[in-house]
Design a protein around this motif. Structure first.
Motif, mmCIF file in Angstrom:
data_model
loop_
_atom_site.group_PDB
_atom_site.id
_atom_site.type_symbol
_atom_site.label_atom_id
_atom_site.label_comp_id
_atom_site.label_asym_id
_atom_site.label_seq_id
_atom_site.Cartn_x
_atom_site.Cartn_y
_atom_site.Cartn_z
ATOM 1 N N LYS A 10 31.051 48.132 41.323
ATOM 2 C CA LYS A 10 30.441 49.272 41.979
ATOM 3 C C LYS A 10 31.070 50.548 41.435
ATOM 4 O O LYS A 10 32.282 50.633 41.307
ATOM 5 C CB LYS A 10 30.685 49.157 43.482
ATOM 6 N N SER A 11 30.260 51.509 41.122
ATOM 7 C CA SER A 11 30.787 52.784 40.663
ATOM 8 C C SER A 11 31.303 53.591 41.852
ATOM 9 O O SER A 11 30.716 53.564 42.925
ATOM 10 C CB SER A 11 29.704 53.598 39.956
ATOM 11 N N VAL A 12 32.398 54.282 41.624
ATOM 12 C CA VAL A 12 32.992 55.138 42.636
ATOM 13 C C VAL A 12 32.765 56.588 42.203
ATOM 14 O O VAL A 12 33.114 56.965 41.079
ATOM 15 C CB VAL A 12 34.512 54.853 42.771
ATOM 16 N N PRO A 44 43.649 66.812 40.354
ATOM 17 C CA PRO A 44 43.531 66.318 41.723
ATOM 18 C C PRO A 44 42.088 66.217 42.218
ATOM 19 O O PRO A 44 41.193 66.889 41.716
ATOM 20 C CB PRO A 44 44.325 67.337 42.546
ATOM 21 N N GLY A 45 41.907 65.363 43.206
ATOM 22 C CA GLY A 45 40.588 65.144 43.795
ATOM 23 C C GLY A 45 40.566 63.782 44.441
ATOM 24 O O GLY A 45 41.616 63.183 44.692
ATOM 25 N N GLY A 46 39.375 63.275 44.695
ATOM 26 C CA GLY A 46 39.280 61.965 45.318
ATOM 27 C C GLY A 46 37.851 61.540 45.552
ATOM 28 O O GLY A 46 36.895 62.243 45.216
ATOM 29 N N LYS A 47 37.739 60.384 46.151
ATOM 30 C CA LYS A 47 36.453 59.734 46.390
ATOM 31 C C LYS A 47 35.565 60.562 47.321
ATOM 32 O O LYS A 47 36.028 61.107 48.315
ATOM 33 C CB LYS A 47 36.729 58.366 47.008
ATOM 34 N N VAL A 48 34.284 60.623 46.963
ATOM 35 C CA VAL A 48 33.288 61.286 47.801
ATOM 36 C C VAL A 48 32.876 60.268 48.864
ATOM 37 O O VAL A 48 32.428 59.160 48.543
ATOM 38 C CB VAL A 48 32.064 61.736 46.977
ATOM 39 N N GLU A 49 33.057 60.626 50.136
ATOM 40 C CA GLU A 49 32.720 59.732 51.242
ATOM 41 C C GLU A 49 31.241 59.867 51.597
ATOM 42 O O GLU A 49 30.600 60.867 51.276
ATOM 43 C CB GLU A 49 33.579 60.072 52.476
ATOM 44 N N TYR A 83 36.534 51.347 33.375
ATOM 45 C CA TYR A 83 37.897 50.911 33.064
ATOM 46 C C TYR A 83 37.989 49.400 32.910
ATOM 47 O O TYR A 83 39.053 48.871 32.639
ATOM 48 C CB TYR A 83 38.856 51.350 34.178
ATOM 49 N N GLY A 84 36.886 48.691 33.108
ATOM 50 C CA GLY A 84 36.907 47.241 33.075
ATOM 51 C C GLY A 84 37.022 46.688 34.486
ATOM 52 O O GLY A 84 36.202 45.902 34.910
ATOM 53 N N ASP A 85 38.037 47.141 35.231
ATOM 54 C CA ASP A 85 38.209 46.684 36.610
ATOM 55 C C ASP A 85 37.574 47.637 37.606
ATOM 56 O O ASP A 85 37.445 47.321 38.780
ATOM 57 C CB ASP A 85 39.699 46.502 36.939
ATOM 58 N N LYS A 86 37.179 48.803 37.130
ATOM 59 C CA LYS A 86 36.612 49.811 38.029
ATOM 60 C C LYS A 86 35.752 50.785 37.217
ATOM 61 O O LYS A 86 36.130 51.184 36.124
ATOM 62 C CB LYS A 86 37.761 50.579 38.690
#
Length: 140
Positions: A10-12, A44-49, A83-86
């Motif tokens: 799944k793409s994040v 910096p940053g992070g996952k969009v909820e 990345y292969g795993d993500k």
């Protein structure tokens, strides 16, 4: 019917902030030892909820991670990387106005770096196009 590993991944969607100060330096943080792409430097940053826009997610993440309040940002670029795993989709915004002084609120090392020196830091592979674009725009 069996699904391939690729189909199961799944793409994040990640909101990424390229934060620039008045001296033209860029703020970067170092990822923790237990995180994906551990000990590498990052913007910096992070996952969009769910239910958030990229701008809302970026504002929330930057407030939580580095203690700044974004007052102005614009879209810089979008990168898809496996990345292969993500798999990640990075929606990168350039933060040109903010209040507060950024610092690693989660204990992560952080620093301001001149654009010309960004290539000296070990970033995750997905971040290479960001470094290239910033250095090209700065004429480095």
């Amino acid at each position: 019917m069996k699904m391939s590993i690729e189909a199961l991944k799944k793409s994040v969607l990640v909101a990424v902030g390229v934060i620039e100060n008045t001296a033209g330096e860029i703020f970067i943080c170092r990822r923790g030892a237990g995180q994906h792409q551990a000990n590498k430097w990052e913007f910096p940053g992070g996952k969009v909820e769910a239910g958030e826009t990229v701008a809302q997610a970026l504002a929330r993440e930057l407030e939580e991670e580095i203690g700044i309040h974004v007052t102005e940002c614009h879209s810089l670029m979008r990168i898809e990387h496996d990345y292969g795993d993500k798999q990640v989709i990075l929606d990168i915004r350039k933060v040109t106005a903010f209040s507060g002084e950024p610092r690693g609120l989660e204990g992560q090392p952080s620093r301001w770096v001149p654009v010309s020196e960004l290539h000296q830091y070990d970033f995750p592979a997905a971040n290479s196009p960001i470094v290239d674009k910033l250095q090209t725009e700065a004429g480095n």
